[in-house]
Design a protein around this motif. Structure first.
Motif, PDB file in Angstrom:
ATOM      1  N   GLU A 103       0.833  -1.199   0.000  1.00 49.12           N
ATOM      2  CA  GLU A 103       0.000   0.000   0.000  1.00 49.12           C
ATOM      3  C   GLU A 103       0.867   1.247   0.000  1.00 49.12           C
ATOM      4  O   GLU A 103       1.961   1.242   0.569  1.00 49.12           O
ATOM      5  CB  GLU A 103      -0.904  -0.011   1.251  1.00 49.12           C
ATOM      6  CG  GLU A 103      -1.973   1.052   1.277  1.00 49.12           C
ATOM      7  CD  GLU A 103      -2.891   0.933   2.492  1.00 49.12           C
ATOM      8  OE1 GLU A 103      -3.356  -0.183   2.812  1.00 49.12           O
ATOM      9  OE2 GLU A 103      -3.128   1.969   3.140  1.00 49.12           O
ATOM     10  N   VAL A 142       0.183   5.279   1.167  1.00 50.64           N
ATOM     11  CA  VAL A 142      -0.830   6.146   1.756  1.00 50.64           C
ATOM     12  C   VAL A 142      -0.244   7.542   1.939  1.00 50.64           C
ATOM     13  O   VAL A 142       0.939   7.690   2.259  1.00 50.64           O
ATOM     14  CB  VAL A 142      -1.383   5.543   3.081  1.00 50.64           C
ATOM     15  CG1 VAL A 142      -0.294   5.390   4.111  1.00 50.64           C
ATOM     16  CG2 VAL A 142      -2.506   6.395   3.643  1.00 50.64           C
ATOM     17  N   ALA A 176      -2.313   6.980  10.828  1.00 45.08           N
ATOM     18  CA  ALA A 176      -1.845   6.197   9.674  1.00 45.08           C
ATOM     19  C   ALA A 176      -0.732   5.245  10.097  1.00 45.08           C
ATOM     20  O   ALA A 176      -0.722   4.068   9.714  1.00 45.08           O
ATOM     21  CB  ALA A 176      -1.365   7.142   8.565  1.00 45.08           C
ATOM     22  N   GLU A 197      -6.905  12.051   2.434  1.00 43.06           N
ATOM     23  CA  GLU A 197      -5.972  10.937   2.272  1.00 43.06           C
ATOM     24  C   GLU A 197      -5.925  10.490   0.822  1.00 43.06           C
ATOM     25  O   GLU A 197      -6.910  10.568   0.106  1.00 43.06           O
ATOM     26  CB  GLU A 197      -6.421   9.764   3.173  1.00 43.06           C
ATOM     27  CG  GLU A 197      -5.443   8.633   3.266  1.00 43.06           C
ATOM     28  CD  GLU A 197      -5.910   7.524   4.238  1.00 43.06           C
ATOM     29  OE1 GLU A 197      -6.390   7.852   5.344  1.00 43.06           O
ATOM     30  OE2 GLU A 197      -5.781   6.353   3.867  1.00 43.06           O
ATOM     31  N   VAL A 201      -4.756   6.871  -1.066  1.00 41.07           N
ATOM     32  CA  VAL A 201      -4.305   5.512  -0.780  1.00 41.07           C
ATOM     33  C   VAL A 201      -4.178   4.739  -2.086  1.00 41.07           C
ATOM     34  O   VAL A 201      -4.977   4.928  -3.008  1.00 41.07           O
ATOM     35  CB  VAL A 201      -5.237   4.817   0.246  1.00 41.07           C
ATOM     36  CG1 VAL A 201      -6.650   4.718  -0.277  1.00 41.07           C
ATOM     37  CG2 VAL A 201      -4.720   3.452   0.619  1.00 41.07           C
ATOM     38  N   ALA A 207      -9.874  -1.545   1.279  1.00 43.39           N
ATOM     39  CA  ALA A 207      -9.601  -0.105   1.248  1.00 43.39           C
ATOM     40  C   ALA A 207     -10.899   0.680   1.107  1.00 43.39           C
ATOM     41  O   ALA A 207     -11.118   1.680   1.803  1.00 43.39           O
ATOM     42  CB  ALA A 207      -8.651   0.223   0.095  1.00 43.39           C
ATOM     43  N   CYS A 217     -12.579   3.539   3.569  1.00 42.74           N
ATOM     44  CA  CYS A 217     -12.863   4.884   3.053  1.00 42.74           C
ATOM     45  C   CYS A 217     -14.315   5.275   3.297  1.00 42.74           C
ATOM     46  O   CYS A 217     -14.616   6.431   3.609  1.00 42.74           O
ATOM     47  CB  CYS A 217     -12.585   4.948   1.549  1.00 42.74           C
ATOM     48  SG  CYS A 217     -10.847   4.773   1.141  1.00 42.74           S
TER      49      CYS A 217
END
Lengths: 420, 420
Positions: free
Chosen positions: A43, A45, A57, B43, B45, B57, B61
């Motif tokens: 990932e 971020v 995070a 954010e 991602v 994910a 979100c």
């Protein structure tokens, strides 16, 4: 990207990234480095400069990953809060690192300052139990800290500083720390042009065996073509290579017409290699591509060895005056025609005294199309000693796409006409 | 980036991003658009192509944001799994959208195919209850779907398709859907070229008042120049605008020499506007930039109204044969000289019958430099009726940087020489 190996997450910090004022290139850069080392990035971020957002995070990353690479938020100003956030994750205090402090003082003294500005003094702070990673290119030292078995590495956001500390200190530590667990990506990349992603995929699926062992197949299309990437995951090196070779052979009959050899994936590289091998020169006559082919060829260092130059004949009068295209040919067939493309290629070859001449003429749009010759219609031709060959296509997409595709198709014809 | 307004997250999908094969530009692009609309991106991602990773994910979100913009994973191949992941989030099935299917069939028919390839047929699938966002530039339609009060918008990862669908359909829907909750960033963007970031910053700090109200000043440099952005945050619209106007006036005496007017930040736009206003035409003679200037000018639709074309005189013989540069001038002064730049500009102006001619000659590197004329040395000239003006610079950086800076400096000279 499954696998029992080393799992990593890349965290980028900065309001400027979330406001779209800057593109994050560090995440991509370090991911490529990590793939080569055998670490799986699962990932990326990006969060803003708020300490709480960074901390939240990080806490999620620690649960998910063995390695967390953080970039940004180490500067001297009050909106740089990554240090505090990293310390906050484990509740340890920030402690002044004497070595870093001395380096900062020395740096400012030699820069003509009497003392270290207070804002920069904060840059010597390191979370208790952590370690500073010294930065030869700037004032922001990196950090490293282990939290619950996860190794957190924090680097400055400035790309060249990020790169330098990673290459200088972090890479070798990853090799040590995760020795035995690393699983470098084995892959076979095949660059193609002149075939669409969906057709290529359908054709390859027909020739690929159902059993592909540890190999997955991915397609990366752009305006210039499709790169097929075969990746062996989770296999021993020898077995992975055997599978890659096996499947590479299976798809060869389909891809051979469209493939070109290039380390960087640029067709110009393949053309350059062929021209250099023969000591031949190239000249370009461009209408709709407007200099794009010449620009791409001269992007490469050393292109003056095989590229003489070109004419951008955007206006029809220039096709006549500079390339010797007869006016009646233009009137009879129109500027976008086989005849005109051939005369442009022959004309620039002759005028420039080149071994190879290319000509491209088309309707890039958005205006200029007709029922007979809609936007996207392109004729291109290549003239080599005694032979001129022309092709035409009708490209979809808007102006930029038509231009990129036209340039690539014309270069692909050059490539095919250079004798093996 | 606090605030009670609309919270957004941008999700990018693709193994190629996690492997570092590509840099994600969509997240930055759409964040800039969202900031302008008044949406706070909290954010970014990036996840790989595994359906489960995408789904995980998305579920995170949905808990955090009002708007989720997803890019990538809508292609026709089996490694494109965003459709399935979005459907999986709510457990709804994927249903074939008849309109999208018809468009795909029409697209392939007009491209000369007899039928739609099976892999492309998957691109007509839409999660039940969702909506397709049609894509004029490619086969991957976008999707939109509401889940637990969060609006999910999925766009193809190809940047120009991502941009086109966002601008065409998504932006207006955001304005509607979140009307009353939007908090647009107020900013003043000033595009400059020909002055370095640090000099510009020092000069501006001298003329800016200590009290800047709600306004912060940022500098965004690239190879073509520096954009100064004044941003008013957290102020009422009228107050923000007053501050921006006040500070804009304060810096005007410093920036006026370097600024150019352009919506998109492209100097070519400013040059085009001036040429069109006069009904003038331009022709370009390029050596070290190798077609880059012609390419940049013809990137713009409608450039045939003012651009006749150019000569890429990469080889010195071409400078003589095509542009009439006297051989003895080349021998006496060298190809990189004021005299040759001027004759190139005048030569192309005359040969092409243009109102304005430009010439640029330099050493882009990495080879070709000397003690006298090191890599980065560039001469460029502009010829307008009765007047030829030349300048020279020594640019730092590698080949691409020298070429980009040379093209920009030459276009800036054209811009300055077009009478106000």
């Amino acid at each position: 990207l499954a696998g029992a190996g080393v799992r990593a997450i890349v965290v980028s910090v900065g309001d400027e990234l979330l406001l779209g004022h800057a593109v994050d290139t560090n995440a991509s850069w370090v991911s490529s480095r990590l793939a080569r080392l055998g670490v799986r990035v699962q990932e990326h971020v990006t969060v803003g400069d708020q300490e709480e957002d960074i901390r939240t995070a990080l806490m999620r990353c620690i649960r998910m990953a063995d390695l967390v690479i953080v970039g940004g938020g180490l500067g001297p100003t009050p909106d740089d809060r990554t240090r505090a956030a990293v310390a906050g994750v484990t509740g340890v205090p920030l402690i002044e690192d004497v070595t870093i402090l001395e380096r900062l003082e020395e740096r400012f003294r030699s820069g003509g300052f009497e003392s270290l500005p207070p804002s920069n003094r904060r840059q010597a702070l390191v979370p208790e139990g952590g370690e500073a990673l010294s930065n030869a290119l700037g004032t922001a030292a990196g950090l490293s800290l282990e939290v619950e078995g996860t190794w957190i590495v924090v680097l400055p956001g400035v790309p060249r500083e990020f790169h330098a500390i990673f290459d200088g200190e972090v890479e070798s530590r990853i090799l040590n720390r995760f020795s035995g667990r690393l699983d470098p990506v084995q892959e076979l990349r095949i660059h193609t042009t002149g075939i669409s992603e969906s057709v290529l995929c359908d054709d390859l699926e027909r020739v690929l065996p159902a059993d592909r062992g540890p190999v997955s197949v991915a397609y990366y299309p752009d305006l210039r073509g499709v790169t097929v990437v075969l990746t062996a995951l989770g296999a021993e090196a020898a077995e992975g290579n055997r599978w890659l070779a096996h499947l590479g052979q299976a798809i060869d009959p389909v891809v051979s017409r469209y493939r070109y050899a290039s380390k960087e994936g640029d067709l110009v590289e393949a053309v350059a290699v062929e021209l250099l091998a023969r000591g031949w020169t190239l000249a370009a006559a461009e209408s709709c591509t407007g200099g794009l082919i010449a620009k791409r060829v001269t992007d490469r260092a050393g292109s003056s060895q095989y590229f003489l130059g070109g004419v951008v004949a955007y206006d029809d009068g220039i096709k006549v005056a500079q390339l010797g295209v007869p006016t009646d040919l233009l009137e009879r067939h129109g500027a976008v025609s086989e005849e005109v493309a051939c005369r442009m290629a022959e004309g620039v070859r002759q005028a420039f005294g080149a071994d190879v001449g290319l000509g491209v003429t088309g309707i890039a749009g958005p205006g200029g199309g007709s029922a007979d010759k809609p936007v996207g219609t392109v004729w291109y031709a290549v003239a080599i000693d005694g032979e001129t060959r022309a092709e035409h296509r009708r490209f979809s997409g808007e102006r930029e796409a038509v231009r990129e595709r036209s340039a690539q198709a014309c270069l692909a014809l050059v490539h095919r006409m250079l004798p093996e």
